[in-house]
Write an enzyme that holds these catalytic residues in place. Structure first.
Site, PDB file in Angstrom:
ATOM      1  N   ILE A 151     -10.390  -7.042 -12.601  1.00 30.05           N
ATOM      2  CA  ILE A 151     -11.652  -6.450 -12.142  1.00 30.05           C
ATOM      3  C   ILE A 151     -12.847  -7.251 -12.681  1.00 30.05           C
ATOM      4  O   ILE A 151     -12.902  -7.583 -13.852  1.00 30.05           O
ATOM      5  CB  ILE A 151     -11.741  -4.992 -12.666  1.00 30.05           C
ATOM      6  CG1 ILE A 151     -10.818  -4.102 -11.842  1.00 30.05           C
ATOM      7  CG2 ILE A 151     -13.151  -4.451 -12.612  1.00 30.05           C
ATOM      8  CD1 ILE A 151     -11.339  -3.854 -10.430  1.00 30.05           C
ATOM      9  N   ASN A 165       1.433   3.051  -2.607  1.00 29.64           N
ATOM     10  CA  ASN A 165       0.676   3.987  -3.474  1.00 29.64           C
ATOM     11  C   ASN A 165      -0.513   4.569  -2.711  1.00 29.64           C
ATOM     12  O   ASN A 165      -0.813   5.755  -2.811  1.00 29.64           O
ATOM     13  CB  ASN A 165       0.199   3.269  -4.741  1.00 29.64           C
ATOM     14  CG  ASN A 165       1.307   3.180  -5.778  1.00 29.64           C
ATOM     15  OD1 ASN A 165       1.647   4.160  -6.414  1.00 29.64           O
ATOM     16  ND2 ASN A 165       1.889   2.020  -5.934  1.00 29.64           N
ATOM     17  N   HIS A 178       0.538   1.462 -13.229  1.00 32.44           N
ATOM     18  CA  HIS A 178       1.362   0.335 -13.680  1.00 32.44           C
ATOM     19  C   HIS A 178       2.831   0.782 -13.659  1.00 32.44           C
ATOM     20  O   HIS A 178       3.142   1.897 -14.096  1.00 32.44           O
ATOM     21  CB  HIS A 178       0.921  -0.102 -15.084  1.00 32.44           C
ATOM     22  CG  HIS A 178       1.697  -1.266 -15.602  1.00 32.44           C
ATOM     23  ND1 HIS A 178       1.406  -2.570 -15.231  1.00 32.44           N
ATOM     24  CD2 HIS A 178       2.792  -1.329 -16.396  1.00 32.44           C
ATOM     25  CE1 HIS A 178       2.285  -3.373 -15.819  1.00 32.44           C
ATOM     26  NE2 HIS A 178       3.137  -2.654 -16.520  1.00 32.44           N
ATOM     27  N   GLY A 207       0.780  -1.234   0.000  1.00 37.55           N
ATOM     28  CA  GLY A 207       0.000   0.000   0.000  1.00 37.55           C
ATOM     29  C   GLY A 207       0.813   1.285   0.000  1.00 37.55           C
ATOM     30  O   GLY A 207       0.343   2.308   0.499  1.00 37.55           O
ATOM     31  N   ASN A 243      -5.707   2.724 -13.116  1.00 39.75           N
ATOM     32  CA  ASN A 243      -4.717   1.804 -12.550  1.00 39.75           C
ATOM     33  C   ASN A 243      -3.342   2.428 -12.675  1.00 39.75           C
ATOM     34  O   ASN A 243      -3.089   3.201 -13.612  1.00 39.75           O
ATOM     35  CB  ASN A 243      -4.761   0.477 -13.330  1.00 39.75           C
ATOM     36  CG  ASN A 243      -3.732  -0.539 -12.819  1.00 39.75           C
ATOM     37  OD1 ASN A 243      -3.655  -0.809 -11.633  1.00 39.75           O
ATOM     38  ND2 ASN A 243      -2.949  -1.075 -13.731  1.00 39.75           N
ATOM     39  N   LEU A 302      -3.824  -6.833  -7.478  1.00 39.27           N
ATOM     40  CA  LEU A 302      -3.288  -7.881  -8.369  1.00 39.27           C
ATOM     41  C   LEU A 302      -4.350  -8.751  -9.016  1.00 39.27           C
ATOM     42  O   LEU A 302      -4.047  -9.733  -9.661  1.00 39.27           O
ATOM     43  CB  LEU A 302      -2.304  -8.751  -7.567  1.00 39.27           C
ATOM     44  CG  LEU A 302      -1.072  -7.988  -7.061  1.00 39.27           C
ATOM     45  CD1 LEU A 302      -0.175  -8.901  -6.241  1.00 39.27           C
ATOM     46  CD2 LEU A 302      -0.282  -7.371  -8.234  1.00 39.27           C
ATOM     47  N   LYS A 303      -5.636  -8.429  -8.812  1.00 41.14           N
ATOM     48  CA  LYS A 303      -6.693  -9.258  -9.427  1.00 41.14           C
ATOM     49  C   LYS A 303      -7.264  -8.533 -10.640  1.00 41.14           C
ATOM     50  O   LYS A 303      -7.113  -7.318 -10.789  1.00 41.14           O
ATOM     51  CB  LYS A 303      -7.811  -9.518  -8.408  1.00 41.14           C
ATOM     52  CG  LYS A 303      -7.458 -10.615  -7.408  1.00 41.14           C
ATOM     53  CD  LYS A 303      -8.542 -10.764  -6.353  1.00 41.14           C
ATOM     54  CE  LYS A 303      -9.904 -11.110  -6.917  1.00 41.14           C
ATOM     55  NZ  LYS A 303     -10.939 -11.124  -5.869  1.00 41.14           N
TER      56      LYS A 303
HETATM   57  C1  GRF Z   1       4.301  -2.240  -6.764  1.00 42.27           C
HETATM   58  O1  GRF Z   1       5.124  -3.216  -7.402  1.00 42.27           O
HETATM   59  C2  GRF Z   1       3.842  -1.256  -7.775  1.00 42.27           C
HETATM   60  O2  GRF Z   1       4.747  -1.241  -8.836  1.00 42.27           O
HETATM   61  C3  GRF Z   1       2.550  -1.782  -8.285  1.00 42.27           C
HETATM   62  O3  GRF Z   1       2.014  -2.578  -7.245  1.00 42.27           O
HETATM   63  C4  GRF Z   1       3.066  -2.967  -6.355  1.00 42.27           C
HETATM   64  C5  GRF Z   1       2.742  -2.682  -4.926  1.00 42.27           C
HETATM   65  O4  GRF Z   1       2.423  -1.342  -4.779  1.00 42.27           O
HETATM   66  N1  GRF Z   1       1.671  -0.699  -8.676  1.00 42.27           N
HETATM   67  P1  GRF Z   1       1.981  -0.795  -3.329  1.00 42.27           P
HETATM   68  O5  GRF Z   1       3.225  -0.512  -2.559  1.00 42.27           O
HETATM   69  O6  GRF Z   1       1.160  -1.900  -2.676  1.00 42.27           O
HETATM   70  O7  GRF Z   1       1.186   0.436  -3.605  1.00 42.27           O
END
Ligand code: GRF
Length: 198
Positions: free
Chosen positions: A87, A18, A103, A16, A101, A84-85
């Site tokens: 939608i 981001n 990326h 998390g 999203n 990671l899933k």
């Molecule tokens: C990271 O590898 C990022 O590149 C991708 O998701 C992964 C985890 O991100 N967007 P976060 O730290 O959980 O936000």
């Protein structure tokens, strides 16, 4: 009529960082959008703790109705942040044109099925790329396929490993994501108007 204020649900699966970048941006007034809900595909994601510490309601998928939680929290925009899933169809339909999203590459390069997390940076490292970066894009039914909204490019001069690249790109992700939200709420980026069902 002005679109209602953005009320964002952030979807996560892991640490998390981001999400944390959005929590920090909101608290320093970088954007006005509300972080209304955090949805996690993983009940052990540290991002859940980050949300709780920020006083944001959370839902672990499978532990309650997703659509009800979105409606109860008046969510009108979805941000996938390390989610990671794929939608589900009903969600994609309900929020068509209002899901973004982040990326960790300069799409369309190093995107698509199977390209996520450290795998992206391993491929970039193997190909000795001089640059990589982060992309915020609209989400459609094609993995990493939607329209690109924001890209931030970073030079990989000193990177000595995929982990170095990941750390560098993560900084670009955090900036790109909060910038995209700011541009959307200020309507510098046009998205589909929200049509409330109620
Ligand atoms: C990271 O590898 C990022 O590149 C991708 O998701 C992964 C985890 O991100 N967007 P976060 O730290 O959980 O936000």
């Amino acid at each position: 009529m002005q679109d209602p204020k953005l009320r964002i649900a952030v979807f996560i699966s892991g640490g998390g960082t981001n999400l944390q970048a959005l929590i920090d941006a909101r608290s320093e007034g970088y954007f006005q959008a509300d972080l209304a809900l955090v949805v996690s595909s993983n009940d052990e994601a540290y991002g859940i703790t980050r949300a709780q510490e920020a006083g944001i309601p959370t839902l672990v998928e499978g532990q309650g109705s997703l659509m009800e939680a979105l409606a109860e929290n008046k969510v009108n925009f979805i941000v996938l942040a390390g989610y990671l899933k794929i939608i589900q169809e009903d969600l994609l339909k309900a929020y068509q044109g209002r899901i973004i999203n982040i990326h960790p590459s300069l799409l369309p390069a190093y995107g698509g099925m199977g390209m996520y997390g450290i795998r992206v940076h391993e491929a970039v490292f193997k190909n000795k790329e001089d640059y990589s970066g982060a992309t915020v894009h609209l989400v459609n039914q094609e993995v990493d396929g939607g329209q690109v909204l924001v890209q931030i490019k970073t030079r990989l001069g000193q990177a000595k490993s995929p982990e170095d690249i990941q750390a560098q790109v993560l900084k670009a992700e955090h900036l790109a994501l909060k910038l995209a939200i700011k541009l959307i709420e200020e309507e510098d980026i046009e998205i589909r108007p929200f049509v409330s069902k109620r």
